[in-house]
Design an enzyme around this catalytic site. Structure first.
Site, PDB file in Angstrom:
ATOM      1  N   SER A 108       6.981  -1.500   4.158  1.00 45.96           N
ATOM      2  CA  SER A 108       8.239  -1.730   3.432  1.00 45.96           C
ATOM      3  C   SER A 108       8.188  -3.136   2.865  1.00 45.96           C
ATOM      4  O   SER A 108       7.618  -4.044   3.495  1.00 45.96           O
ATOM      5  CB  SER A 108       9.414  -1.629   4.417  1.00 45.96           C
ATOM      6  OG  SER A 108      10.540  -2.298   3.897  1.00 45.96           O
ATOM      7  N   SER A 109       8.792  -3.319   1.700  1.00 44.84           N
ATOM      8  CA  SER A 109       8.821  -4.667   1.119  1.00 44.84           C
ATOM      9  C   SER A 109       9.572  -5.614   2.042  1.00 44.84           C
ATOM     10  O   SER A 109       9.347  -6.818   2.043  1.00 44.84           O
ATOM     11  CB  SER A 109       9.489  -4.632  -0.254  1.00 44.84           C
ATOM     12  OG  SER A 109       8.806  -3.699  -1.057  1.00 44.84           O
TER      13      SER A 109
ATOM     14  N   GLU B 158       0.809  -1.230   0.000  1.00 44.62           N
ATOM     15  CA  GLU B 158       0.000   0.000   0.000  1.00 44.62           C
ATOM     16  C   GLU B 158       0.843   1.282   0.000  1.00 44.62           C
ATOM     17  O   GLU B 158       0.348   2.352  -0.335  1.00 44.62           O
ATOM     18  CB  GLU B 158      -0.997  -0.008   1.164  1.00 44.62           C
ATOM     19  CG  GLU B 158      -2.209  -0.907   0.916  1.00 44.62           C
ATOM     20  CD  GLU B 158      -2.906  -0.651  -0.433  1.00 44.62           C
ATOM     21  OE1 GLU B 158      -3.006   0.517  -0.866  1.00 44.62           O
ATOM     22  OE2 GLU B 158      -3.336  -1.628  -1.077  1.00 44.62           O
TER      23      GLU B 158
ATOM     24  N   HIS C 279       3.467   1.700  -1.982  1.00 46.62           N
ATOM     25  CA  HIS C 279       3.554   1.957  -3.424  1.00 46.62           C
ATOM     26  C   HIS C 279       2.193   2.380  -3.950  1.00 46.62           C
ATOM     27  O   HIS C 279       2.088   3.236  -4.838  1.00 46.62           O
ATOM     28  CB  HIS C 279       3.999   0.701  -4.184  1.00 46.62           C
ATOM     29  CG  HIS C 279       5.326   0.160  -3.761  1.00 46.62           C
ATOM     30  ND1 HIS C 279       5.454  -0.960  -2.996  1.00 46.62           N
ATOM     31  CD2 HIS C 279       6.579   0.602  -3.995  1.00 46.62           C
ATOM     32  CE1 HIS C 279       6.734  -1.217  -2.773  1.00 46.62           C
ATOM     33  NE2 HIS C 279       7.444  -0.278  -3.366  1.00 46.62           N
TER      34      HIS C 279
ATOM     35  N   GLY D 266       8.526   7.949  -2.369  1.00 41.43           N
ATOM     36  CA  GLY D 266       8.005   7.954  -1.002  1.00 41.43           C
ATOM     37  C   GLY D 266       8.929   8.686  -0.053  1.00 41.43           C
ATOM     38  O   GLY D 266      10.155   8.624  -0.180  1.00 41.43           O
TER      39      GLY D 266
ATOM     40  N   LYS E 283       9.404   7.811   2.873  1.00 37.46           N
ATOM     41  CA  LYS E 283      10.073   6.866   3.776  1.00 37.46           C
ATOM     42  C   LYS E 283      11.566   6.788   3.449  1.00 37.46           C
ATOM     43  O   LYS E 283      12.403   6.773   4.332  1.00 37.46           O
ATOM     44  CB  LYS E 283       9.448   5.481   3.693  1.00 37.46           C
ATOM     45  CG  LYS E 283      10.064   4.567   4.740  1.00 37.46           C
ATOM     46  CD  LYS E 283       9.274   3.340   4.956  1.00 37.46           C
ATOM     47  CE  LYS E 283       9.711   2.208   4.070  1.00 37.46           C
ATOM     48  NZ  LYS E 283      11.111   1.835   4.197  1.00 37.46           N
TER      49      LYS E 283
ATOM     50  N   VAL F 208       3.275   5.574   4.441  1.00 34.41           N
ATOM     51  CA  VAL F 208       2.052   4.826   4.761  1.00 34.41           C
ATOM     52  C   VAL F 208       2.415   3.804   5.847  1.00 34.41           C
ATOM     53  O   VAL F 208       3.452   3.143   5.763  1.00 34.41           O
ATOM     54  CB  VAL F 208       1.500   4.096   3.513  1.00 34.41           C
ATOM     55  CG1 VAL F 208       0.218   3.336   3.868  1.00 34.41           C
ATOM     56  CG2 VAL F 208       1.232   5.090   2.386  1.00 34.41           C
TER      57      VAL F 208
END
Ligand code: PAF
Length: 290
Positions: A197-198, A31, A33, A159, A161, A188
């Site tokens: 994060s992935s 979410e 992305h 992002g 982040k 997010v």
């Protein structure tokens, strides 16, 4: 939606459009992305196309980092993009992007002995994540410039982040007079406050609970700031108490001016509080910008 794997097919596609927005990703879409993609779609003008690139860029991973293990979920990512209304997923492989042999392990020809690299200013790289991830931002800047050139994007979404990445991409755009508008999108978080994060996929339950410490520390800073505390030494000392029992292995917890990435003693507007920590060997980052 089209899924395009080669540069020539992508060029064929974009020639009919006067405007392209790019959301560069390494896939394993979540979410976070989704927020970038939704913003790109909301801001789409007439005859504009939104391209999401999915490419796990080998040259931004250092030796011993998680390049081989990085989650690759192209099929799910394509469905995710289609559902959001993306026009094109651009998913090249390393051979296509860097003109090397299709052997995934051809690392030799990915070094700067063979390839032209874009190197962001050393003084801005030698801090935060760049300090421990030597060469990382050269790899990021290089692939991002290539993606800008390939897609001819007029807007690109990143992002908050990855704050240092965002800062360095904006700097590259300014320094190299690129005609791309860089749009940043807030972090997010999941329902417990963990920044998406992935790499969260690697966390087990214990790791997940420990990982929440990052956000708790940032929230502590915000809570005290809202009560009028602006002294960085006090804010640092209070927030670090939340990492009792060394739940996470802190790599950095810094207060910087987000205009120049210089350390500050007092929190003011545009101060960034940034944190990186390892949780059961998994490296996570988070930040808050005032
Ligand atoms: O933020 C990322 O996912 C990557 O660093 C980027 C910008 C897609 C470049 O590979």
């Amino acid at each position: 939606m089209e899924v395009i794997k080669t540069i020539s097919d992508l060029k064929d596609f974009i020639k009919d459009y006067n405007n392209v927005s790019l959301v560069p990703t390494m896939g394993a879409l979540h979410e976070g992305h989704g927020a970038l993609i939704k913003k790109a779609i909301t801001e789409k003008t007439q005859n504009e196309k939104v391209i999401v690139s999915i490419f796990v860029n080998p040259i931004q991973f250092g030796p011993g980092e998680d390049f081989n293990k990085y989650p690759r979920t192209l099929n799910e990512d394509v469905i995710f993009c289609e559902e959001l209304g993306v026009d094109v997923v651009f998913a090249p492989n390393a051979a296509t992007m860097y003109g090397i042999s299709s052997d995934e392990n051809d690392n030799v020809h990915l070094s700067n002995n063979y390839l032209t690299y874009v190197c962001p200013p050393y003084l801005l790289v030698d801090k935060l994540c760049g300090k421990s991830r030597v060469g990382h931002f050269d790899g990021v800047a290089t692939v991002v410039l290539k993606l800008f050139n390939i897609t001819q994007a007029k807007k690109a979404y990143f992002g908050q982040k990855d704050a240092q990445q965002l800062f360095l991409i904006k700097k590259m755009v300014k320094d190299l007079n690129l005609d791309v508008d860089i749009k940043s999108v807030p972090i997010v978080r999941d329902k417990n406050g963990l920044a998406l994060s992935s790499r969260n996929k690697y966390l087990d339950e214990d790791g997940y609970n420990k990982a929440l410490t990052l956000n708790k520390m940032l929230n502590k800073v915000k809570e005290l700031y809202d009560k009028g505390v602006v002294n960085v030494k006090i804010l640092f000392e209070e927030a670090i108490l939340l990492n009792n029992d060394d739940k996470v292995e802190i790599e950095y917890f810094e207060f910087l001016d987000f205009n120049n990435l210089e350390p500050v003693n007092i929190v003011t507007k545009n101060t960034i509080v940034a944190i990186a920590a390892k949780v059961n060997k998994i490296r996570l980052i988070d930040n808050m910008i005032f």
